[in-house]
Design an enzyme around this catalytic site. Structure first.
Site, mmCIF file in Angstrom:
data_model
loop_
_atom_site.group_PDB
_atom_site.id
_atom_site.type_symbol
_atom_site.label_atom_id
_atom_site.label_comp_id
_atom_site.label_asym_id
_atom_site.label_seq_id
_atom_site.Cartn_x
_atom_site.Cartn_y
_atom_site.Cartn_z
ATOM 1 N N ASP A 118 0.818 -1.222 0.000
ATOM 2 C CA ASP A 118 0.000 0.000 0.000
ATOM 3 C C ASP A 118 0.853 1.275 0.000
ATOM 4 O OD1 ASP A 118 0.834 -0.567 2.535
ATOM 5 O OD2 ASP A 118 -1.094 -0.226 3.512
ATOM 6 N N ILE A 141 3.037 -9.878 2.250
ATOM 7 C CA ILE A 141 2.716 -11.157 2.906
ATOM 8 C C ILE A 141 1.476 -10.998 3.779
ATOM 9 C CG2 ILE A 141 5.105 -12.000 2.924
ATOM 10 C CD1 ILE A 141 5.017 -11.452 6.036
ATOM 11 N N ASP A 142 1.097 -9.760 4.103
ATOM 12 C CA ASP A 142 -0.013 -9.536 5.044
ATOM 13 C C ASP A 142 -1.387 -9.775 4.404
ATOM 14 O OD1 ASP A 142 2.058 -8.686 6.652
ATOM 15 O OD2 ASP A 142 1.701 -6.557 6.265
ATOM 16 N N ARG A 177 3.379 -27.513 28.075
ATOM 17 C CA ARG A 177 3.507 -26.051 28.067
ATOM 18 C C ARG A 177 2.500 -25.416 27.126
ATOM 19 N NH1 ARG A 177 10.035 -25.920 27.292
ATOM 20 N NH2 ARG A 177 10.576 -25.618 29.485
ATOM 21 N N GLY A 185 1.802 -9.604 10.001
ATOM 22 C CA GLY A 185 0.488 -9.273 9.434
ATOM 23 C C GLY A 185 0.089 -7.822 9.606
ATOM 24 N N ARG A 186 0.908 -7.043 10.345
ATOM 25 C CA ARG A 186 0.549 -5.662 10.693
ATOM 26 C C ARG A 186 -0.847 -5.607 11.296
ATOM 27 N NH1 ARG A 186 4.547 -2.711 10.154
ATOM 28 N NH2 ARG A 186 3.430 -1.032 11.193
ATOM 29 N N GLU A 237 1.056 -10.082 15.313
ATOM 30 C CA GLU A 237 1.876 -9.006 15.902
ATOM 31 C C GLU A 237 1.062 -7.760 16.239
ATOM 32 O OE1 GLU A 237 4.851 -7.932 12.968
ATOM 33 O OE2 GLU A 237 3.334 -7.318 11.514
ATOM 34 N N GLN A 290 9.224 -15.462 7.994
ATOM 35 C CA GLN A 290 8.002 -15.553 7.171
ATOM 36 C C GLN A 290 8.158 -14.895 5.811
ATOM 37 O OE1 GLN A 290 4.459 -14.721 10.178
ATOM 38 N NE2 GLN A 290 6.426 -13.974 10.906
HETATM 39 O O1 F6P Z 1 4.144 -5.611 5.709
HETATM 40 C C1 F6P Z 1 4.936 -6.721 5.722
HETATM 41 C C2 F6P Z 1 5.619 -6.862 7.041
HETATM 42 O O2 F6P Z 1 6.389 -8.043 6.980
HETATM 43 C C3 F6P Z 1 4.702 -6.835 8.248
HETATM 44 O O3 F6P Z 1 4.041 -8.044 8.430
HETATM 45 C C4 F6P Z 1 5.677 -6.438 9.337
HETATM 46 O O4 F6P Z 1 5.054 -5.756 10.398
HETATM 47 C C5 F6P Z 1 6.587 -5.501 8.628
HETATM 48 O O5 F6P Z 1 6.523 -5.800 7.261
HETATM 49 C C6 F6P Z 1 8.007 -5.576 9.097
HETATM 50 O O6 F6P Z 1 8.779 -4.744 8.291
HETATM 51 P P1 F6P Z 1 10.323 -4.415 8.470
HETATM 52 O O7 F6P Z 1 10.962 -4.871 7.204
HETATM 53 O O8 F6P Z 1 10.375 -2.939 8.591
HETATM 54 O O9 F6P Z 1 10.841 -5.132 9.667
#
Ligand code: F6P
Length: 364
Positions: A118, A141-142, A177, A185-186, A237, A290
């Site tokens: 985006d 990936i999100d 455990r 995933g933001r 996250e 991921q």
């Molecule tokens: O938007 C993709 C993503 O991998 C998110 O899932 C994650 O929060 C972010 O990018 C992490 O980005 P960076 O490369 O800044 O660590």
């Protein structure tokens, strides 16, 4: 000859190279087109000297199953907010977009394909408004772009997260455990939800549904008889408790404007302990694993389809638009439409119903 420039921007994502290869292969069928790549999103154009590479079928041979991007990428700065260091050592940003468009004209670039999420497609829209012939390819990936049914890289991330659940199940069972698996995933819970269903997790916590810690505790306690039992919690996250806040780290890298999410798994263990949960707990933060490595076949196919369609949009002069997958078709969507509404999990989503039907607690 006509010249096409490809750029990859934002976080890397499995399948980027497969998109680049598909564009180059399709372009090679049109004798009057040559393809170039800008290193590190548009930095390659803006840097002095510029860093632009020629891309032909030989250069992209075999890259479709390589992770990352041969063009490199960045999620910092960009032509509209170019970081510059001040005399006192602090950083500020300047708008370099006009300069960049001038350079592209000087380089005789006829069209640009910008592969990114985006943030990158917002840059595409602004460049289009300044007159650039630009087409977008969605990447994340999100899977949080509403204009397309799916984005490449997402299924690979789900596969990696699911394999992590599988691995945690055996160690959790052996030690009686609870494991918290934190996934990316933001603000969207798609990776978490899919991995929880595929991996058979007991609890799945996502940003769209702030959780009730008492409900999480109850769901986990049901998995124990005295001190015997185990469970896996998949936590996105961006998840947070009802009335709580996002957990993130401050990031002072020049030009980085995102919140660097991370730490909810540890926070969750603390909250459970405070709520009186007595069993052993451990956390695993899957992080950038991921995003790395080989894209699964599904993502390679989607990447190939996006790449071919994107070049055909260039041929047809369909600029100011992003390629999108609307099953069973590949369509073009204006940038403005593509970036306005994020694709988030809703309560009536079929996968939410499936998760509930499987007895997965969403902490509600
Ligand atoms: O938007 C993709 C993503 O991998 C998110 O899932 C994650 O929060 C972010 O990018 C992490 O980005 P960076 O490369 O800044 O660590």
């Amino acid at each position: 000859m006509k010249r096409l420039l490809i750029a990859t921007g934002g976080g890397d994502c499995p399948g980027l190279n497969a998109v680049i290869r598909a564009i180059v292969h399709r372009a090679s069928q049109e004798k009057e087109w040559e393809v170039l790549g800008s290193i590190q999103a548009f930095n390659g154009v803006l840097w002095e000297p510029t860093e632009i590479v020629e891309l032909d079928n030989k250069k992209v041979a075999g890259i479709h199953f390589q992770g990352g991007t041969i063009l490199e990428t960045t999620n910092k700065g960009g032509p509209f907010a170019w970081p510059v260091k001040n005399k006192d050592g602090s950083w500020s940003t300047v708008d370099m977009s006009d300069e960049m468009i001038r350079k592209l004209q000087y380089m005789h670039i006829d069209a640009v394909i910008n592969i990114g999420g985006d943030g990158s497609q917002s840059i595409s829209q602004k460049l289009y408004e300044k007159g650039l012939n630009i087409v977008g390819v969605p990447k994340t990936i999100d899977n949080d772009l509403s204009a397309t049914d799916s984005t490449f890289g997402f299924q690979t991330a789900v596969q990696i997260a699911t394999e992590a659940v599988d691995k945690l199940v055996t160690t959790a069972a052996s030690h009686n455990r609870v494991f918290m698996l934190e996934v990316m995933g933001r603000n969207a819970g798609w990776i978490a939800l899919n991995a929880a269903v595929a991996g058979g997790a007991e609890v799945c916590l996502i940003p769209e549904f702030p959780y009730d810690i008492q409900k999480v505790k109850e769901a986990l306690e049901k998995r124990f008889h005295y001190n015997r039992g185990f469970a896996v919690v998949v936590v996105a996250e961006g998840a947070h408790r009802q009335g709580g806040e996002l957990v993130y780290q401050e990031n002072d890298e020049p030009g980085y404007r995102n919140k660097q999410l991370g730490g909810i798994a540890r926070q969750l263990m603390k909250e459970l302990r405070e709520a009186g949960f007595e069993h052993d707990m451990r956390e695993t933060v899957l992080g950038h694993l991921q995003r790395g490595g080989v894209p699964i076949a599904y993502d390679r196919v989607l990447s190939a389809q996006f790449g071919v369609k994107a070049f055909e949009m260039v041929l047809n002069g369909e600029f100011g638009k992003m390629v999108a997958y609307r099953h069973p078709d590949f369509i073009s969507v204006p940038f403005k439409k593509a970036i306005t509404r994020p694709n988030l999990v809703t309560a009536n989503n079929a996968l939410v119903k499936t998760a509930e039907g499987l007895g997965i607690s969403l902490g509600l």
